[in-house]
Design an enzyme around this catalytic site. Structure first.
Site, PDB file in Angstrom:
ATOM      1  N   ASP A  23      24.864  39.327  48.121  1.00 17.72           N
ATOM      2  CA  ASP A  23      24.665  38.542  49.339  1.00 17.72           C
ATOM      3  C   ASP A  23      23.209  38.575  49.799  1.00 17.72           C
ATOM      4  O   ASP A  23      22.821  37.802  50.679  1.00 17.72           O
ATOM      5  CB  ASP A  23      25.542  39.085  50.484  1.00 17.72           C
ATOM      6  CG  ASP A  23      27.002  38.719  50.296  1.00 17.72           C
ATOM      7  OD1 ASP A  23      27.263  37.734  49.591  1.00 17.72           O
ATOM      8  OD2 ASP A  23      27.866  39.407  50.867  1.00 17.72           O
ATOM      9  N   ASP A  38      31.856  35.903  57.033  1.00 18.26           N
ATOM     10  CA  ASP A  38      32.906  36.364  56.122  1.00 18.26           C
ATOM     11  C   ASP A  38      34.204  36.413  56.886  1.00 18.26           C
ATOM     12  O   ASP A  38      34.197  36.485  58.109  1.00 18.26           O
ATOM     13  CB  ASP A  38      32.615  37.817  55.701  1.00 18.26           C
ATOM     14  CG  ASP A  38      31.529  37.905  54.672  1.00 18.26           C
ATOM     15  OD1 ASP A  38      31.178  36.874  54.120  1.00 18.26           O
ATOM     16  OD2 ASP A  38      31.040  39.025  54.446  1.00 18.26           O
ATOM     17  N   ASP A  94      27.832  41.337  52.922  1.00 18.92           N
ATOM     18  CA  ASP A  94      27.951  42.783  52.732  1.00 18.92           C
ATOM     19  C   ASP A  94      27.618  43.231  51.311  1.00 18.92           C
ATOM     20  O   ASP A  94      27.174  44.336  51.108  1.00 18.92           O
ATOM     21  CB  ASP A  94      29.348  43.276  53.145  1.00 18.92           C
ATOM     22  CG  ASP A  94      30.468  42.399  52.603  1.00 18.92           C
ATOM     23  OD1 ASP A  94      30.220  41.707  51.598  1.00 18.92           O
ATOM     24  OD2 ASP A  94      31.558  42.409  53.175  1.00 18.92           O
TER      25      ASP A  94
HETATM   26  P1  ATP Z   1      35.503  37.843  52.466  1.00 17.86           P
HETATM   27  O1  ATP Z   1      34.512  37.178  51.583  1.00 17.86           O
HETATM   28  O2  ATP Z   1      35.819  37.071  53.673  1.00 17.86           O
HETATM   29  O3  ATP Z   1      35.221  39.279  52.751  1.00 17.86           O
HETATM   30  P2  ATP Z   1      37.449  38.551  50.515  1.00 17.86           P
HETATM   31  O4  ATP Z   1      37.448  40.006  50.777  1.00 17.86           O
HETATM   32  O5  ATP Z   1      38.754  37.928  50.219  1.00 17.86           O
HETATM   33  O6  ATP Z   1      36.879  37.727  51.677  1.00 17.86           O
HETATM   34  P3  ATP Z   1      36.147  39.094  48.077  1.00 17.86           P
HETATM   35  O7  ATP Z   1      35.968  40.523  48.397  1.00 17.86           O
HETATM   36  O8  ATP Z   1      35.095  38.340  47.376  1.00 17.86           O
HETATM   37  O9  ATP Z   1      36.453  38.248  49.347  1.00 17.86           O
HETATM   38  O10 ATP Z   1      37.494  38.986  47.242  1.00 17.86           O
HETATM   39  C1  ATP Z   1      37.851  37.798  46.601  1.00 17.86           C
HETATM   40  C2  ATP Z   1      39.212  37.915  46.030  1.00 17.86           C
HETATM   41  O11 ATP Z   1      39.238  38.924  45.035  1.00 17.86           O
HETATM   42  C3  ATP Z   1      40.253  38.358  47.062  1.00 17.86           C
HETATM   43  O12 ATP Z   1      40.813  37.262  47.721  1.00 17.86           O
HETATM   44  C4  ATP Z   1      41.279  39.034  46.184  1.00 17.86           C
HETATM   45  O13 ATP Z   1      42.165  38.096  45.636  1.00 17.86           O
HETATM   46  C5  ATP Z   1      40.448  39.644  45.079  1.00 17.86           C
HETATM   47  N1  ATP Z   1      40.170  41.062  45.364  1.00 17.86           N
HETATM   48  C6  ATP Z   1      39.548  41.575  46.437  1.00 17.86           C
HETATM   49  N2  ATP Z   1      39.441  42.904  46.369  1.00 17.86           N
HETATM   50  C7  ATP Z   1      39.997  43.262  45.192  1.00 17.86           C
HETATM   51  C8  ATP Z   1      40.201  44.519  44.516  1.00 17.86           C
HETATM   52  N3  ATP Z   1      39.795  45.679  45.030  1.00 17.86           N
HETATM   53  N4  ATP Z   1      40.824  44.496  43.339  1.00 17.86           N
HETATM   54  C9  ATP Z   1      41.226  43.329  42.799  1.00 17.86           C
HETATM   55  N5  ATP Z   1      41.073  42.148  43.376  1.00 17.86           N
HETATM   56  C10 ATP Z   1      40.475  42.085  44.553  1.00 17.86           C
END
Ligand code: ATP
Length: 909
Positions: free
Chosen positions: A643, A336, A639
């Site tokens: 997953d 990630d 996480d």
């Molecule tokens: P990784 O998979 O590397 O942890 P990430 O945190 O960007 O990356 P996700 O948590 O799946 O992956 O988030 C995907 C997308 O969703 C983010 O790029 C963001 O644009 C949006 N996002 C993440 N957290 C929130 C939130 N709390 N509220 C609204 N949108 C969110």
């Protein structure tokens, strides 16, 4: 003292009580228990834990050490020797067997302790409301009356009466056997309802599959439903791994072969050579004992256990032992981005609305920093303010200062950064949120990538606020808030360009939108999230972890590919990948590309791509399978609750200790205590070291045993005087060899351990190089033993003295060989090599003392029929040892120069 704490929690039908009645029955409130009250209740109810299964009695475990064909065979031989009046032989055999059993018992206990300690490190936490504040507490400290917050991926920590449920689905298979997750709500059901129909309850041990909830703890520990079914926790996990099982099987086959060989030898010695049967039997028994690598499984278990301990010290907690072996063979790490490769400390650095782009100053979560509006654009501040307010409402995080005055976020880091942004803009988060209370929400989920909240408006209207991945929010918007403060048609191209600009600077970008509704839809569903008015973007910086950059570089030199699999935007991910040095020019693919590829095409794609962006958990699973199809050994991080399948599919599933859900942790083989990519690489390094050490143990055990046996067998076959007696053979094998061999389990990593490519996953433990080594060293030992014996005979020494010299030569050669075998891949003649480790020095000191006693102490002389070795012969023995070391080093150097064996390539030193 709170008098109402000592109530019975078991007699109630909690599922038939309304939420408020349940709260009243437990003398609890929606603000949660007061911490002092919780402490009193904990004393009254005891910890929320199930008692651990008792371990086997120590005596039983000690006796288990004797449950081994070879040991029983040895004891049988001791009985025969005793019956025939060979008391010395019998007592030596019994003594050696006892020492062996005790060492095995102690070491096995230590290995189990190491694993049990890890169990403690993984003790789960729960999020609770206490005294009106959110807090994270150990699951064991939950008490009836506590309020627990539930999220997707959580293991329900106690029996709960739900006070609030939002899209809450709970997998209750462990209680009801029902594989479809049950939908939950707050409503009470009739008292007679079966367990599976009690929708208002969430039971301890079940798994939250989706949604959010708030529950009142009504039963803990053995009072819970699961506690009543099975009141014991599983004991310590088994120490067996595939490798150990392989070695065990090999050992058993080898034992059978050795016994057959021993029987044949016995027949030959008595029948052909005319030896007396009793001494022949003793010698043959001793040979069989030497030949069988009986200590190998024990030493390898210890090596694995030490690896587990070292990994734990590097923040990688191994949940399943085989992971230790697999980690060392890892060829690809899929990681990630957020929080693993980056710090997950977000700071909002720009706010973009239609017509203005505002730079935001400051770093971390401290609300210090200016919003830098370009001159002449002050009128646009109102739009930015609306956007920042939206970011505060559609948000679950809180900021607070800790004792040291540091600002800390409670909740999602990006949402924390939005709170800090609001404070920098002069807003008061608590007051603003209180003024527009939330009536419903759609929680964020990696699958739909947005979050929506519904707020009551004083006018009776409702306000829908949405934030999420910008292209997702744009797709649901039909208008934008124009520079005039009025809605105007959406300018998609403008926003795409703004997103690309922020993302290519490595910023994580969120889009914001809202919608006025005449009345609040009940409940809020996806259908209402359309026709939005787009407000603008916020860009966040989340810098790469410095140690992750170093770890990525380590992986590159170790021939391990690192692939980033992230939910984030392709341009952001590519920029961060470049900063991390993932590859010289990172190749990026998106979740859509993965969808478009069939399995065969995906294998080609997965091999080529460095960054998978905008992926969801289902993509991860396909990518792992594709890489495995290409023969890669894949470590994969995760996480979220979704997953779990890809963590299980990966060769090594790695879950995040902090950020990870219980579901991910339970599916993983390794849990990172610090969520840090560098810890995975540290674990790989330890995994490689463990494998190296196992090979060293084998490269040690087989030829030292082999050399000694070869000398005796040759003498028997040729009808020569035997160079050692049976008790002496046992002494060398079960005292000297085992003590010295044990230290190899403690060996630190060889310097070049991360500078060579991963081992082939299907490589045999006994490679051609190892087989050559075993034969060569065996011959060298035989030569040494025979040589000194012949020398003693030539000098006219008595047989007993010549034999004492043989045992001493074997001892000295073993000590020198130990220093040689410590470096399989490189030169041993170095200062570090000569200095050894404390374990090596202790073992050598111990063996030297034991050997001196063996040679010179009168009682040992009686027991083992040894004699004082004259000084000149002693010096010769030392010289033979040193010469054997020189020969072995020359052999290693020549093999490296001629590049005869694959595994010696690529090691310059
Ligand atoms: P990784 O998979 O590397 O942890 P990430 O945190 O960007 O990356 P996700 O948590 O799946 O992956 O988030 C995907 C997308 O969703 C983010 O790029 C963001 O644009 C949006 N996002 C993440 N957290 C929130 C939130 N709390 N509220 C609204 N949108 C969110």
């Amino acid at each position: 003292m709170v008098s109402s704490t000592a109530f019975s929690t078991s007699a109630q039908d909690w599922h038939s009580l309304a939420p408020d009645a349940a709260l009243a029955a437990l003398n609890a409130s929606r603000a949660g228990l007061d911490p002092a009250d919780a402490a009193v209740r904990l004393a009254a109810h005891g910890p929320n834990a199930l008692p651990a299964a008792p371990r086997a009695h120590p005596l039983r475990r000690l006796l288990a050490q004797f449950n081994n064909a070879l040991i029983l065979f040895l004891l049988g031989a001791a009985v025969v020797a005793g019956a025939l009046g060979h008391w010395v032989d019998a007592s030596v055999i019994v003594g050696v067997v006892l020492v062996n059993a005790i060492v095995g018992f102690v070491q096995e206990g230590k290995a189990e302790q190491a694993l049990a300690a890890l169990h403690g490190m993984l003790a789960p936490n729960a999020r609770v409301l206490r005294g009106g504040q959110r807090a994270t507490v150990a699951v064991a400290s939950l008490v009836p009356g506590d309020l627990v917050l539930l999220e997707a991926g959580d293991r329900v920590p106690a029996d709960l009466r739900l006070l609030r449920a939002r899209g809450l689905l709970v997998d209750e298979a462990i209680l009801t056997g029902e594989s479809v997750a049950a939908s939950k709500s707050e409503v009470a059901v009739e008292a007679a309802a079966a367990l599976g129909d009690r929708t208002g309850m969430a039971y301890s041990g079940t798994l939250v599959a989706a949604g959010q909830g708030l529950g009142l703890v009504v039963a803990t520990g053995v009072q819970t439903e699961i506690g009543r079914i099975s009141s014991l926790l599983g004991g310590v996990q088994s120490l067996a791994t595939p490798l150990l099982r392989k070695i065990d099987a090999f050992g058993r086959r080898f034992t059978a072969l050795s016994l057959a060989l021993a029987a044949a030898l016995f027949a030959f010695a008595v029948g052909v050579q005319g030896m007396e049967w009793v001494p022949a039997l003793m010698v043959v028994v001793a040979i069989a004992v030497s030949l069988v690598p009986e200590s190998l499984p024990a030493v390898i278990t210890i090596t694995l256990a030490i690896g587990v301990r070292r990994m734990a010290a590097r923040q990688a907690i191994v949940r399943r032992l085989p992971a230790v072996e697999t980690l060392g063979a890892t060829t690809v790490i899929c990681s990630d981005k957020t929080g693993t490769l980056t710090r997950n400390e977000m700071t909002a650095c720009r706010v973009a609305t239609a017509g203005a782009c505002i730079a935001v100053g400051g770093s971390g979560y401290a609300p210090v920093g200016a919003l830098d509006l370009p001159p002449g654009q002050e009128a646009l501040a109102a739009n930015a303010r609306l956007l920042i307010e939206a970011g505060l409402l559609c948000n679950d995080a809180q900021l607070a200062q800790d004792a040291a005055g540091q600002w800390k976020v409670d909740g999602d880091p990006m949402e924390g950064a939005l709170v800090a942004l609001a404070m920098k803009a002069g807003l008061a988060p608590a007051a603003l949120r209180a003024g527009q209370p939330r009536s419903d929400e759609i929680p964020f989920d990696a699958q739909h990538r947005f979050m929506a909240t519904l707020h009551a408006h004083t006018s009776g209207q409702a306000l829908l606020v949405v934030k999420g991945a910008p292209e997702r929010v744009l797709a649901m918007a039909t208008a934008q808030l124009g520079a005039s403060g009025q809605p105007e048609p959406l300018d998609g191209a403008h926003w795409q360009a703004a997103i690309a600009a922020a993302a290519s600077a490595g910023e994580r970008v969120l889009g914001f939108a809202l919608r006025q509704l005449p009345s609040a839809p009940v409940p809020l569903d996806f259908g209402a999230v359309t026709d939005l008015v787009f407000l603008g973007l916020v860009g966040f910086i989340d810098p790469p972890r410095a140690e992750a950059m170093a770890a990525v570089a380590d992986c590159r030199s170790a021939g391990i590919r690192v692939k980033m699999i992230t939910g984030d935007h392709a341009a952001t991910a590519a920029a961060i990948a470049a900063q991390l040095g993932l590859s010289d020019a990172p190749v990026v693919a998106t979740g859509a590309d993965v969808d478009a590829a069939d399995d065969a095409a995906l294998r080609v794609l997965a091999a080529r791509v460095d960054v998978f962006a905008r992926t969801d958990p289902a993509h991860k699973l396909r990518v792992v399978r594709a890489l495995q199809g290409e023969g890669e050994v894949v470590a994969m991080t995760g996480d979220g609750v979704n997953d779990a399948p890809s963590l299980k599919q990966a060769d090594v599933g790695v879950a995040m200790g902090h950020k990870g859900t219980d579901a991910a942790r339970e599916a993983a083989q390794v849990v990172l205590a610090d969520d840090n990519f560098a810890s995975i690489v540290a674990a790989v390094r330890e995994g490689r070291t463990v494998y190296d050490n196992i090979r060293k143990v084998i490269a040690w055990t087989l030829p030292t045993n082999g050399g000694e046996v070869l000398a005796i067998v040759a003498a028997l076959l040729l009808g020569l005087t035997l160079p050692m007696t049976a008790p002496q053979i046992l002494w060398v094998n079960m005292v000297l060899t085992i003590t010295l061999g044990l230290v190899l389990a403690f060996e630190p990593a060889e310097p070049g351990v991360m500078a060579r490519p991963p081992r082939a996953p299907d490589a045999a433990l006994l490679s051609p190089f190892m087989l050559w080594r075993i034969v060569f060293v065996s011959l060298l030992f035989t030569l040494g033993a025979f040589g000194i014996f012949a020398w003693g005979q030539w000098r006219g020494h008595a047989d007993a003295l010549s034999r004492t010299m043989v045992v001493n030569v074997l001892c000295v050669m073993e000590i020198f060989y130990l220093f040689n075998v410590r470096y399989l891949h490189m030169r041993s003649f170095t200062w570090t090599g000569a200095r050894g480790t404390p374990a090596v020095l202790w073992a050598v000191a111990l063996v030297v003392m034991a050997q001196l006693a063996f040679t010179y102490a009168p009682w040992m002389q009686t027991l083992f029929d040894t004699r004082d070795v004259p000084l000149a012969d002693g010096l010769l023995i030392l010289a033979i040892g040193a010469a054997s070391m020189v020969v072995l080093e020359i052999e290693k150097a020549l093999l490296r120069r001629w590049r005869l064996f694959d595994e010696l390539k690529g090691n310059a030193t």
